[in-house]
Write an enzyme that holds these catalytic residues in place. Structure first.
Site, PDB file in Angstrom:
ATOM      1  N   GLY A  10       0.757  -1.239   0.000  1.00  0.00           N
ATOM      2  CA  GLY A  10       0.000   0.000   0.000  1.00  0.00           C
ATOM      3  C   GLY A  10       0.788   1.290   0.000  1.00  0.00           C
ATOM      4  O   GLY A  10       0.196   2.371   0.088  1.00  0.00           O
ATOM      5  N   GLY A  11       2.106   1.234  -0.111  1.00  0.00           N
ATOM      6  CA  GLY A  11       2.895   2.467  -0.116  1.00  0.00           C
ATOM      7  C   GLY A  11       2.558   3.379  -1.278  1.00  0.00           C
ATOM      8  O   GLY A  11       2.424   4.596  -1.116  1.00  0.00           O
ATOM      9  N   LYS A  12       2.401   2.798  -2.454  1.00  0.00           N
ATOM     10  CA  LYS A  12       2.084   3.601  -3.638  1.00  0.00           C
ATOM     11  C   LYS A  12       0.641   4.085  -3.598  1.00  0.00           C
ATOM     12  O   LYS A  12       0.338   5.201  -4.034  1.00  0.00           O
ATOM     13  CB  LYS A  12       2.376   2.792  -4.908  1.00  0.00           C
ATOM     14  N   CYS A  63      10.150  -4.814  -8.920  1.00  0.00           N
ATOM     15  CA  CYS A  63      11.362  -4.763  -8.103  1.00  0.00           C
ATOM     16  C   CYS A  63      12.244  -5.963  -8.460  1.00  0.00           C
ATOM     17  O   CYS A  63      12.645  -6.733  -7.589  1.00  0.00           O
ATOM     18  CB  CYS A  63      11.046  -4.716  -6.615  1.00  0.00           C
TER      19      CYS A  63
END
Length: 424
Positions: free
Chosen positions: A244-246, A356
Site C-alpha cells: 500500500g505504499g504507492k 522490483c
C-alpha cells in the site's frame, strides 16, 4: 528457557520456515519475544540467509556430506553465522548451539555440532580469506543472468551490494517540513524526497508513526507514483497494491484511488496502513487480470508480481525461494496484467509499469512486448529532473533501471525497473 536460547530458537524456527518459502517477516512473526531478542533473531536469520553460500562452504570443509536431519544442519548454519559474521564470542555461539540441540531433541548431533563449530571458530579468518563471497552467496542461475544483462563487473557489484542490509527509507505525507522531520527521525534527505535512516529497528517506536505522518518505502519504490504528475481529482488505479505504499502516495496527492489485490490478507494490510495514515481509497479484492471497472481510469499504476531479485538486501529469502522457472511463469502474468491495464485506460491516459526485479525478462522485455501487442501504446520518457537528477538510473529509452550497485555513495537503492507509457 533463557533469553539467549529464546532468540536462537525463534531464529531456528524461522530459518526452517524460510526454506519452505515463507518470507522473513512472516517466519519471524513469533509472540513472546522481547524487542532486543526479536532484533537479534531477525539479524541472525537475515545474515544466515544472506551469507548461506559462505556458511555452507565453511560447514562442508568439516562435514563433507552435511548433517542430518535438516534441523541439525540449520542449527549448524546459525552457529556458523554467529562465528563468521556476527562477532558473537566463540564460546557463546558454540555453547548456545549445543544447548539448543538438546532442546530440539538433537542429542545425537551435539558432539558433531560442537566439534564443527569449534573448528569453524578457530579457522574463521582463513575461511573468509579463501572465499569469493559474491559468487558463493549468489545462486548460479542469478549470477549467470546478471552477467548476461549487466556484464561481469556490474554483476559482481550487485552481488556484493546484496551482502549488506538496506537502509530504512521513509516517505512523508505532503506538507510536512522535510528539514524538521529529518532531524526528528535522525535521517538524511534524498534528492527524490525520501528520508533515509542508516539505522533500522522497530519503526513503530519512531516519532510520527502512531500519528500516521509517514510510512516506510524504499526510495526506488517511491519513484513510480510520482511520475504521473498532478493527479488531484483524477481516477487512478493501483493494481496489485499491497502493501500500500504507492496507494498512500497517490491518495495523499489527491487522487481518487482504486486499489486492487487478489488476496484478502494483503488487502487488509493496505487498509490498515491507510487507516493509520488517515487516507482513503476504494479497495477491491480481485485479480487484476480479469477485473474490469465500469469506468476507465485516467492513470494506472501496475507494480506487477515479480521475482523480487532487486530487493534481496531486504528479503534475503529470495535467494533460495526463487528459481528460473518462476521467471517464465511471472512474465506470462505480467503480460496479462499489462493487457488488462491498457483496456481500462482512457485515451491519453498514463500507465506506469514497474517491478522490483533485476531480470530484464520482467522489465525491459515486457515493455518491448507490450509495445508490439498494443500499437496505440507509446513510451513517455522519464526525465532526470523527475527523479532528483539521478540520471544514472535512466536507460536510453527514458526508463528507470536501478540496481543495488548504483548510487552506492548514498547507500544504494533496491533494484527497480520503471517505464511510463501513454495510450494514444
Amino acid at each position: 528457557m533463557s533469553n539467549d536460547l529464546d532468540a536462537r530458537r525463534a531464529a531456528h524456527v524461522a530459518l526452517s520456515a524460510m526454506r519452505r518459502g515463507r518470507t522473513l517477516d512472516v517466519a519471524l512473526n513469533v509472540d513472546g519475544l522481547e524487542t532486543r531478542d526479536r532484533a537479534f533473531a531477525r539479524n541472525l536469520v537475515a545474515t544466515t540467509m544472506r551469507r548461506l553460500g559462505q556458511i555452507d562452504d565453511a560447514i562442508v570443509r568439516y562435514v563433507e556430506h552435511g548433517v542430518r536431519p535438516e534441523a541439525a544442519q540449520d542449527l549448524l548454519r546459525l552457529g556458523a553465522a554467529q562465528l563468521l559474521f556476527l562477532q558473537t564470542p566463540a564460546h557463546a555461539a558454540v555453547d548456545t548451539s549445543v544447548r539448543l540441540a538438546e532442546r530440539l531433541n538433537l542429542t545425537k548431533q551435539k558432539g558433531l555440532i560442537n566439534a564443527v563449530l569449534r573448528r569453524i571458530g578457530e579457522a574463521r579468518d582463513a575461511i573468509l580469506a579463501d572465499q569469493d563471497a559474491a559468487r558463493l552467496n549468489t545462486p548460479p542461475w542469478l549470477w549467470k543472468s546478471w552477467v548476461a544483462a549487466y556484464g561481469d563487473a556490474d554483476a559482481r557489484a550487485i552481488a556484493e551490494a546484496n551482502l549488506t542490509e538496506a537502509p530504512l527509507d521513509i516517505t512523508l505525507k505532503p506538507g510536512l517540513d522535510r528539514d524538521e522531520w529529518a532531524t526528528k527521525l535522525e535521517a538524511t534527505k534524498l534528492d527524490t524526497g525520501s528520508l533515509r535512516r542508516d539505522v533500522t529497528g522497530d519503526v513503530r517506536a519512531l516519532p510520527g508513526f502512531d500519528d500516521g505522518l509517514w510510512w516506510v518505502q524504499d526510495a526506488a519504490a517511491a519513484l513510480p507514483a510520482t511520475l504521473f504528475g498532478d493527479v488531484r481529482g483524477k481516477r487512478v488505479a493501483d493494481l496489485c497494491a499491497a502493501p500500500g505504499g504507492k496507494t498512500a502516495q497517490l491518495a495523499a496527492a489527491g487522487a481518487n484511488v482504486t486499489a486492487l489485490d487478489k488476496m484478502a490478507p494483503r488487502l487488509a494490510r493496505v487498509r490498515a496502513n491507510l487507516d493509520r495514515l488517515g487516507l482513503n481509497a476504494e479497495l477491491v479484492e480481485a485479480d487484476a487480470r480479469s477485473w474490469r471497472s465500469s469506468e476507465k481510469f485516467d492513470a494506472i499504476l501496475l507494480d506487477a508480481p515479480c521475482t523480487a531479485t532487486g530487493a534481496i538486501r531486504r528479503n534475503p529469502d529470495v535467494l533460495t525461494a526463487k528459481n528460473p522457472r518462476m521467471v517464465a511463469e511471472l512474465t506470462r502474468q505480467q503480460d496479462a496484467l499489462i493487457d488488462a491495464a491498457v483496456v481500462q485506460l482512457v485515451r491519453g491516459g498514463t500507465l506506469i509499469y514497474c517491478v522490483c526485479s533485476l531480470q530484464p525478462e520482467e522489465g525491459e522485455q515486457r515493455i518491448e512486448s507490450a509495445l508490439q501487442r498494443h500499437p496505440g501504446l507509446d513510451r513517455r520518457p522519464i526525465r532526470a529532473a523527475e527523479i532528483g537528477g539521478w540520471h544514472e538510473l535512466l536507460d536510453r529509452h527514458g526508463q528507470i533501471r536501478s540496481t543495488p550497485a548504483k548510487l552506492r555513495f548514498i547507500g544504494g537503492l533496491d533494484g527497480f525497473f520503471v517505464a511510463r507509457l501513454a495510450l494514444a
